[in-house]
Structure formats: structure tokens, C-alpha cells
Design an enzyme around this catalytic site. Structure first.
Site, PDB file in Angstrom:
ATOM      1  N   GLU A   1       0.837  -1.230   0.000  1.00  9.95           N
ATOM      2  CA  GLU A   1       0.000   0.000   0.000  1.00  9.95           C
ATOM      3  C   GLU A   1       0.857   1.259   0.000  1.00  9.95           C
ATOM      4  O   GLU A   1       0.493   2.267   0.612  1.00  9.95           O
ATOM      5  CB  GLU A   1      -0.927   0.031   1.225  1.00  9.95           C
ATOM      6  CG  GLU A   1      -2.094  -0.908   1.141  1.00  9.95           C
ATOM      7  CD  GLU A   1      -2.960  -0.694  -0.086  1.00  9.95           C
ATOM      8  OE1 GLU A   1      -3.520  -1.677  -0.563  1.00  9.95           O
ATOM      9  OE2 GLU A   1      -3.053   0.450  -0.588  1.00  9.95           O
TER      10      GLU A   1
HETATM   11  C1  LIG Z   1       2.701  -9.786   0.001  1.00 13.09           C
HETATM   12  C2  LIG Z   1       2.443  -8.664  -0.918  1.00 13.09           C
HETATM   13  C3  LIG Z   1       1.139  -8.318  -1.246  1.00 13.09           C
HETATM   14  C4  LIG Z   1       0.889  -7.283  -2.145  1.00 13.09           C
HETATM   15  N1  LIG Z   1      -0.399  -7.011  -2.540  1.00 13.09           N
HETATM   16  C5  LIG Z   1      -0.606  -6.165  -3.581  1.00 13.09           C
HETATM   17  C6  LIG Z   1      -1.889  -6.034  -4.176  1.00 13.09           C
HETATM   18  O1  LIG Z   1      -2.857  -6.652  -3.734  1.00 13.09           O
HETATM   19  N2  LIG Z   1      -2.029  -5.221  -5.251  1.00 13.09           N
HETATM   20  C7  LIG Z   1      -0.981  -4.509  -5.771  1.00 13.09           C
HETATM   21  O2  LIG Z   1      -1.170  -3.805  -6.748  1.00 13.09           O
HETATM   22  N3  LIG Z   1       0.256  -4.618  -5.233  1.00 13.09           N
HETATM   23  C8  LIG Z   1       0.467  -5.419  -4.153  1.00 13.09           C
HETATM   24  N4  LIG Z   1       1.719  -5.558  -3.621  1.00 13.09           N
HETATM   25  C9  LIG Z   1       2.803  -4.769  -4.164  1.00 13.09           C
HETATM   26  C10 LIG Z   1       3.281  -3.675  -3.215  1.00 13.09           C
HETATM   27  O3  LIG Z   1       2.322  -2.664  -3.102  1.00 13.09           O
HETATM   28  C11 LIG Z   1       4.639  -3.172  -3.723  1.00 13.09           C
HETATM   29  O4  LIG Z   1       5.560  -4.213  -3.474  1.00 13.09           O
HETATM   30  C12 LIG Z   1       5.080  -1.890  -3.070  1.00 13.09           C
HETATM   31  O5  LIG Z   1       4.258  -0.816  -3.464  1.00 13.09           O
HETATM   32  C13 LIG Z   1       6.535  -1.538  -3.389  1.00 13.09           C
HETATM   33  O6  LIG Z   1       6.812  -1.653  -4.757  1.00 13.09           O
HETATM   34  P1  LIG Z   1       8.061  -2.521  -5.227  1.00 13.09           P
HETATM   35  O7  LIG Z   1       7.971  -3.832  -4.580  1.00 13.09           O
HETATM   36  O8  LIG Z   1       8.147  -2.469  -6.696  1.00 13.09           O
HETATM   37  O9  LIG Z   1       9.309  -1.775  -4.596  1.00 13.09           O
HETATM   38  P2  LIG Z   1      10.122  -0.590  -5.274  1.00 13.09           P
HETATM   39  O10 LIG Z   1       9.177   0.439  -5.806  1.00 13.09           O
HETATM   40  O11 LIG Z   1      11.122  -1.152  -6.195  1.00 13.09           O
HETATM   41  O12 LIG Z   1      10.848   0.031  -4.008  1.00 13.09           O
HETATM   42  C14 LIG Z   1      12.058  -0.506  -3.451  1.00 13.09           C
HETATM   43  C15 LIG Z   1      12.573   0.464  -2.386  1.00 13.09           C
HETATM   44  O13 LIG Z   1      12.876   1.733  -2.998  1.00 13.09           O
HETATM   45  C16 LIG Z   1      12.134   2.772  -2.375  1.00 13.09           C
HETATM   46  N5  LIG Z   1      11.693   3.733  -3.384  1.00 13.09           N
HETATM   47  C17 LIG Z   1      11.080   3.478  -4.560  1.00 13.09           C
HETATM   48  N6  LIG Z   1      10.806   4.638  -5.184  1.00 13.09           N
HETATM   49  C18 LIG Z   1      11.251   5.634  -4.411  1.00 13.09           C
HETATM   50  C19 LIG Z   1      11.245   7.062  -4.499  1.00 13.09           C
HETATM   51  N7  LIG Z   1      10.699   7.703  -5.528  1.00 13.09           N
HETATM   52  N8  LIG Z   1      11.790   7.767  -3.478  1.00 13.09           N
HETATM   53  C20 LIG Z   1      12.312   7.149  -2.414  1.00 13.09           C
HETATM   54  N9  LIG Z   1      12.341   5.808  -2.266  1.00 13.09           N
HETATM   55  C21 LIG Z   1      11.806   5.066  -3.246  1.00 13.09           C
HETATM   56  C22 LIG Z   1      10.948   2.084  -1.682  1.00 13.09           C
HETATM   57  O14 LIG Z   1      10.460   2.830  -0.568  1.00 13.09           O
HETATM   58  C23 LIG Z   1      11.551   0.750  -1.290  1.00 13.09           C
HETATM   59  O15 LIG Z   1      12.221   0.878  -0.052  1.00 13.09           O
HETATM   60  C24 LIG Z   1       1.977  -6.561  -2.683  1.00 13.09           C
HETATM   61  C25 LIG Z   1       3.290  -6.896  -2.330  1.00 13.09           C
HETATM   62  C26 LIG Z   1       3.529  -7.945  -1.485  1.00 13.09           C
HETATM   63  C27 LIG Z   1       4.955  -8.318  -1.189  1.00 13.09           C
END
Ligand SMILES: Cc1cc2nc3c(=O)[nH]c(=O)nc-3n(C[C@H](O)[C@H](O)[C@H](O)COP(=O)(O)OP(=O)(O)OC[C@H]3O[C@@H](n4cnc5c(N)ncnc54)[C@H](O)[C@@H]3O)c2cc1C
Length: 588
Positions: A437
Site C-alpha cells: 500500500e
Molecule cells: C505480500 C504482498 C502483497 C501485495 N499485494 C498487492 C496487491 O494486492 N495489489 C498490488 O497492486 N500490489 C500489491 N503488492 C505490491 C506492493 O504494493 C509493492 O511491493 C510496493 O508498493 C513496493 O513496490 P516494489 O515492490 O516495486 O518496490 P520498489 O518500488 O522497487 O521500491 C524498493 C525500495 O525503494 C524505495 N523507493 C522506490 N521509489 C522511491 C522514491 N521515488 N523515493 C524514495 N524511495 C523510493 C521504496 O520505498 C523501497 O524501499 C503486494 C506486495 C507484497 C509483497
């Protein structure tokens, strides 16, 4: 380990610190009373502790599995879900027009906490459905509302939220899932979504996916994203289920925690495209999804509270049963809970839990005030307060969940590291809430770039004035039981004021400087908010003449946790330069 829902604690806070009484008995809440809320919470607590909590550990061990393209949830899950919807819990906070009970968000969130304490993985299914209901109610066409809302409200069908793709996580501008308009006004959706919670499962007869996708001629970036409703099974004109839509679960993720919640890779368009219906306007999908996400963010914050509460109860119980060493002054071997260091751990868990609950319930109550306000100006003030508090509620509470669960393992000593106590499961489950989220880092960016400057800073000033007033009331009470609570609260608010001024200047001067301090700023905000709301509850308790447990918690929070405020302020105002210099040190 048994779980007991904290009904009286929650009820006390709702009664004295959220303005529940101001909305009860009026307008849409004409039938609402404290007695009604009490009986709802007692029943919700009973369902959570008796029906769900006993399933949690087995469900963690077995998890959800993909078998021949179908997701099989753990034993007992389906039956518990049927009981959940049969009792009407799914529609507690949903609109009456669609079969819900229309109770305030704060009551729904309180009940959701109990559910999530009992089994966090289970609670995720209704949480995403609540979000789908909000998004459809606010942005769906009449036809979509008529076909889908009542079934979602009852829980017969569940909702999912589908944003994430391999290349588009925090940055939705990179989203690639395609939507092509058809001559009949529907859209063909194709692409792959990852990490989709309850994207496929065996608990409901249909699943309503809310999917972000891009039209072929859409503008680049987030301005070219649209929101679509894509049912798993098509719905016939008479409401019966028709053919299977062109969407399937390709695989399930193997995860650190929440094993029972299926996290799915969803594939759209094997056979030319899944049929989808637009929600809201083309290219305005992100705004619609945000309706869903804001409430879901608060719900995820509540998951943090829930895990913190469960871990605290468990650690407390263990600390009474386990005997080691002699506490100061004891003649015999003592329960570990008598050792000052363990007491400190337990009180840290309790204080973090109660503070997070208070922040979440206050955020929920601002949403309720916005919804029930008589005039638009009052509604806007309350709505903006909820917007300001949402990132704090999400991040502070989920961090608190992780910290409390981790301390819970420590209280158990070696047994905490052994799965059979259950303490380890809380720690594994808690970890995700700070990530999904919108990661807590993304919440912090939202807080500093969009929220603290709302209405020229007026929203923040209003909230801080309330915190300041609380500190003054504590000081005026002259109650020695508060110790240095007023002083520590004032110091925390001072630090937040100075850090805010710095942040607003830095945002104009150098984005990188401001962004480097976003997370410590968010934490500092949480300390001011949590400390103040706990103190408000403590002041109300003194008036009522009840035992002084809330004073003890407020004092502990102020004297032991708010003391971090000035350190955080230094990190915010002086730490950015070293972050900027860090490239040389961060060599992979
Ligand atoms: C168990 C689980 C359930 C989930 N359920 C859903 C779901 O139902 N629907 C859905 O759509 N998604 C879902 N997700 C996805 C989840 O919302 C994302 O994993 C999350 O938003 C982070 O995106 P990412 O994993 O690509 O991390 P990334 O975006 O790659 O981020 C990696 C790190 O970099 C940091 N970062 C990234 N961009 C920036 C920035 N601009 N400035 C500073 N820091 C930054 C982040 O804070 C994080 O620490 C789920 C994930 C998991 C693991």
C-alpha cells in the site's frame, strides 16, 4: 496462545477521544449509540478470538497453494469466511443503500483490528473488498454499482486491487497493462500484474478485480492510467454468473509471512483480452484508485496495530509464566516480567500499540467527521486532517507492529526464535505492512511534499495546536502520576515545529535535502501524534476516576519514546549533507 480483543480499551478511546458522541444520533448515524458500538465490538472480538484466532497458526504452516490452476486456501479458511459474511461483518462500514450497516469508519476499523490480530492473512481479503466498495461507490457508473456493489458489500464476492507490475511498483508511471476499447463500450485488458493479494482463491464464487491499465493513445506517465473493473466470471443481466473471463492466476509467491494470504501473479489476455469496464473516466484512473488506496492505507496501519496487540498479549503472558533469575528485592526466582529490563520491553510494546491504535482511530474519526459534517467547510477541514494523518497512521503503526513483534520475540528469549511459540509468526507477518500500500518511505514523501503544506500549512497548524493544548492540559492537571509527560510532549511538538519549518524551506531550496529527512520527519510526527492522543486518553481516564493504566502508558510513551524527538530533529535538519556525500561509501 489465546487472543483477547481489547474491547474496553478501544471503546474508551472511541468514547473520549474521537468525537464518536458528536456524530452519534444524528443524520446518517441516527441509530448509533455507545451501547450499540459496545455490542458490535464485543461480538467482533468474540468472532476474532473464538472463530479465527485458533486457525492462524495452522494456516501459516500450510499456507495457500496453487493446485491445477486453482488456489486452495488453508483448512478452515473457507468456512470461517462463510461465517464472517453470514454474520454481516463484511458490510459493517459499507453503505446501507447496498446492504451494508453504514457504521462509522472508526467502528469498522476497530473491528478490523480484532480480525487482523486473530489472523492478519484472513483480514486482507475483506480489507481489499472494503477498498473496492469505496472506489466503486465514488467512481463507478450506476450500472456497475447495481451489478457489483451489493455482492461486494455482503462479501459474497471479494474485491482485489491491481496496480503492481514487475517494472511498476512504487512508480506507477511505468505501468504497461493494456486496455483497448471495443465497439460495445467495454475494454479488452491484457498484461501481467504481480503481487496481487487474493487475486485467486476458493472462498467466494466470483472475484471483482480493479485493474489499472493504459489505453493505446494514453498520455505517458501517471496521467495516462485508467481504472477497470474486471470480473473473474462475467455477470449475466439477471445477476447469475456467466462464462469465465480471460484472466488467470499463473503462480503464487513464496513469502516471509502472511502465508495464508495468496499473493498472485495474474495474467490477462491469453485469449485476446479480458473484458473490463471503465471505472470513472479514461486516463483518470489513478485518482479513482487513490480513493481505494487511502482507506486501504489506514487499514494497513490498523494491521500494524493488530500485530502489535497480539504480540504484546503473547509476550505479557509468557513473561508471567517463565521464571528466570531474581528480580531486584525478590527472595525467589522471579517471573521474567518482574525484571526491569523486561518490564521496559513490555511497556514499549504496550505504548507503541496503544499509540498506533490512537493515531489510526483518530484518522478514521476525521474521515467520519468529513462524511457527517453539516457544512462543506467543516467537511473539508476534517477531510484534510484525515489526508494529513493517513501517511502517519500507515507508517507509524506498521513500524510499531514490526518493532513490537520483534521485541515480543526478545521477551521469549530462545523460544521466541522457535516457531511453535507463535511469536516468530507475528514478526514475519508484521514485516509486509511497512511495504505494501505504498512503502513507508513513499508515505514519508507524500507527507512532506503534499500534506504538511496543505492549505498553506493551516491543516498542520490546527493539528499541532491540538497537540499543544493537550500538553497544556496535562501540565494544568498537576498530577504527579504524569511525571514529565507535559514537558516531553512540549519538547516533541517544539521539535516538530522546527523540523517542519526546516522541511518547508528545504523543499523550496533543495528537494534532495528535504527528501533525505522525510522518514525521520514522519517518525517525529508519529511521536507527537501518538504522545498527544495517549495523553488525551489519560486525561479522560483521570476525570472518570478509573484505574490509572492510561496515565502510565501516556507517561511511559512521553518519557521513554518522545525522548527520541530531538535526535530525530537533528537527523532531519543536519543529516542530509552526509546522505548527499554517501555515494563513495555505498559501493556494492
Ligand atoms: C505480500 C504482498 C502483497 C501485495 N499485494 C498487492 C496487491 O494486492 N495489489 C498490488 O497492486 N500490489 C500489491 N503488492 C505490491 C506492493 O504494493 C509493492 O511491493 C510496493 O508498493 C513496493 O513496490 P516494489 O515492490 O516495486 O518496490 P520498489 O518500488 O522497487 O521500491 C524498493 C525500495 O525503494 C524505495 N523507493 C522506490 N521509489 C522511491 C522514491 N521515488 N523515493 C524514495 N524511495 C523510493 C521504496 O520505498 C523501497 O524501499 C503486494 C506486495 C507484497 C509483497
Amino acid at each position: 496462545m489465546t487472543y483477547r480483543a481489547p474491547v474496553s480499551e478501544t471503546l474508551f478511546f472511541l468514547e473520549h477521544c474521537t468525537g464518536l458522541n458528536d456524530i452519534a444520533g444524528k443524520g446518517e448515524q441516527a441509530d448509533l449509540s455507545l451501547d450499540l458500538v459496545q455490542s458490535v465490538l464485543e461480538e467482533a472480538g468474540k468472532f476474532a478470538s473464538e472463530r479465527l484466532a485458533p486457525l492462524n497458526r495452522k494456516a501459516d504452516q500450510i499456507g495457500s497453494k496453487l493446485v491445477d490452476g486453482k488456489v486452495v486456501t488453508p483448512p478452515g479458511w473457507k468456512e470461517a469466511y462463510q461465517d464472517w459474511i453470514a454474520a454481516g461483518w463484511n458490510g459493517l462500514g459499507a453503505p446501507v443503500e447496498y446492504g451494508g450497516q453504514g457504521l462509522p469508519v472508526m467502528v469498522n476499523m476497530a473491528a478490523f483490528e480484532f480480525l487482523s490480530s486473530a489472523a492478519m492473512s484472513f483480514g486482507l481479503c475483506p480489507l481489499l473488498t472494503f477498498g473496492a466498495v469505496d472506489a466503486l461507490e465514488a467512481h463507478g457508473s450506476e450500472a456497475l454499482k447495481k451489478t457489483y456493489l451489493a455482492k461486494l458489500v455482503s462479501g459474497e464476492w471479494n474485491g482485489t486491487m491491481q496496480l503492481t507490475e514487475p517494472q511498476a511498483g512504487s512508480d506507477l508511471a511505468n505501468l504497461r497493462t493494456k486496455a483497448v476499447k471495443q465497439s460495445d463500450g467495454t475494454y479488452k485488458i491484457s498484461g501481467t500484474k504481480i503481487f496481487i493479494t487474493y487475486g485467486e482463491h476458493d472462498m467466494t464464487e466470483n472475484i471483482v478485480h480493479l485493474v489499472l491499465a493504459r489505453l493505446p493513445d494514453a498520455p505517458a506517465g501517471t496521467k495516462g492510467i485508467s481504472l477497470f473493473l474486471v470480473p473473474k466470471f462475467m455477470v449475466n443481466a439477471d445477476g447469475s454468473l456467466g462464462k469465465r473471463n480471460d484472466v488467470r492466476c499463473q503462480s503464487l509467491e513464496h513469502k516471509l509471512g502472511i502465508h495464508a494470504s495468496p499473493t498472485c501473479v495474474m495474467v490477462y489476455g491469453d485469449e485476446g483480452g479480458a473484458t473490463g469496464y471503465i471505472v470513472g473516466e479514461e486516463n483518470k484512473g489513478l485518482a479513482c484508485m487513490f480513493t481505494m488506496m487511502n482507506n486501504a492505507r489506514l487499514g494497513v496501519g490498523v494491521q500494524g496495530v493488530a500485530i502489535a496487540e497480539r504480540a504484546t498479549q503473547q509476550a505479557l503472558q509468557y513473561s508471567r509464566d517463565r521464571k528466570q533469575g531474581r528480580a531486584p528485592g525478590a527472595k525467589e526466582t522471579s517471573p521474567i516480567g518482574d525484571h526491569p529490563d523486561v518490564k521496559r520491553m513490555l511497556m514499549t510494546m504496550r505504548a507503541l500499540t496503544n499509540a498506533s491504535r490512537a493515531i489510526c482511530l483518530r484518522t478514521a474519526s476525521a474521515l467520519d467527521r468529513a462524511h457527517n459534517a453539516g457544512d462543506p467547510a467543516a467537511a473539508k477541514i476534517a477531510h484534510d486532517e484525515a489526508s494529513l494523518l493517513t501517511p502517519v497512521a500507515k507508517s507509524f503503526s506498521t513500524d510499531a507492529g514490526i518493532e513490537a513483534a520483534s521485541i515480543g520475540v526478545q521477551v521469549h528469549g530462545g523460544m521466541g526464535f522457535i516457531e511453535e511459540t507463535g511469536a516468530a509468526q507475528h514478526m514475519r507477518d508484521a514485516r509486509i505492512a511497512a511495504i505494501y500500500e505504498g512503502t513507508n518511505g513513499i508515505q514519508a514523501i507524500d507527507l512532506i511534499t503534499r500534506k504538511i503544506g496543505l492549505n498553506g500549512g493551516e491543516t498542520l497548524r490546527r493539528v499541532m495546536a491540538e497537540y499543544r493544548n493537550t500538553a497544556s492540559e496535562v501540565a494544568k492537571s498537576n498530577d504527579p502520576a504524569f511525571g514529565k509527560t507535559a514537558q516531553r510532549l512540549n519538547e516533541t511538538i517544539d521539535a516538530l515545529e522546527r523540523a517542519t519549518k526546516y522541511m518547508l524551506d528545504a523543499l523550496n531550496r533543495d528537494q534532495a535535502e528535504a527528501l533525505a529527512g522525510a522518514t525521520p520527519y514522519q517518525k517525529l510526527f508519529g511521536l507527537a501524534a501518538g504522545g498527544s492522543y495517549l495523553a488525551q486518553a489519560a486525561l479522560a481516564e483521570r476525570v472518570g476516576g478509573a484505574p490509572a493504566s492510561r496515565v502510565a502508558v501516556a507517561r511511559f510513551f512521553a518519557e521513554n519514546l518522545c525522548t527520541q524527538a530531538e535526535g530525530l530533529e537533528s537527523t532531519i535538519t543536519e543529516g542530509a549533507a552526509s546522505v548527499a556525500q554517501s555515494d563513495a561509501a555505498l559501493v556494492a
